[in-house]
Design a protein around this motif. Sequence first.
Motif: not given
Length: 265
Positions: A102-107
């Motif tokens: 899955m996409v890893t993003r801020q937060g």
Amino acid sequence: MATIDVIAAALPPYYGTALRSGSSGPDVAQLQTWLNGVRSRWPQLPSLTVDGRYGSATARAVAEFQTLTGLSVDGVAGANTWNMAYNQYAALHGAGEIYPGMVTRQGTRGAVVKSLQQKLNLLRQLYPAIQPISNDGIFGSGTAEALRRFQAQFGLSADAAMGPATYEKLRDVIVGIGSRQPVHVDPRYPGYVLQRGSSGDPVRFVQSYLSALGGSIPKLTIDGKFGAATQNAVSVFQAQHGLKVDGKVGPATWSALVDAFNATL
């Protein structure tokens, strides 16, 4: 019941926080990806949607996996389960870190984020427009900025999120460093002339590339602020490369500077 003799530390290493019902994020997706990857050996394991959500289906799959591998059965993924899931996946597909699913993003936070931070800190040794960040596993604004600066230099969408394309490019660039065949940067010209008073990531790129050239071109503070020192360094570079000497970075100077930096790699 099937086990393997030696349980190696997982890649990425266990973060230290057990995953359980209600957990979410890329570490859960990583675990789901590993579990799906061992179903060829244990088809009784349920197929999981890799969504980063530790719901009842994931808890059941973890409990079944624990039963099959001789672990304490509680449906919670602590260090032993995390490492065992990696080891069993690696036994079938080969060792090494893989895209979490899955996409890893801020937060977000966890092992996947910490691994990303470690990669970015490694890359900044050769590509210093990427600023140093903490390897704390917490995807905050600093990690987002560093990732965006990586993406912008390697032809990716600079969205500050690690999707499949960014993950693969990170891997390729790190392999390039390890094999002493560094990947060349390819930052897009920003579309406007950089000059005294300009700021932002394009200025950081200019400063980092100039600083790598050596010789009579002075090293610069890589702060993204186009001041007198940057203007002077640009002028020196232009004079050395037969460009119009105006201390500004237009398309011709940008292209020449990128080529000159790549020649140092």
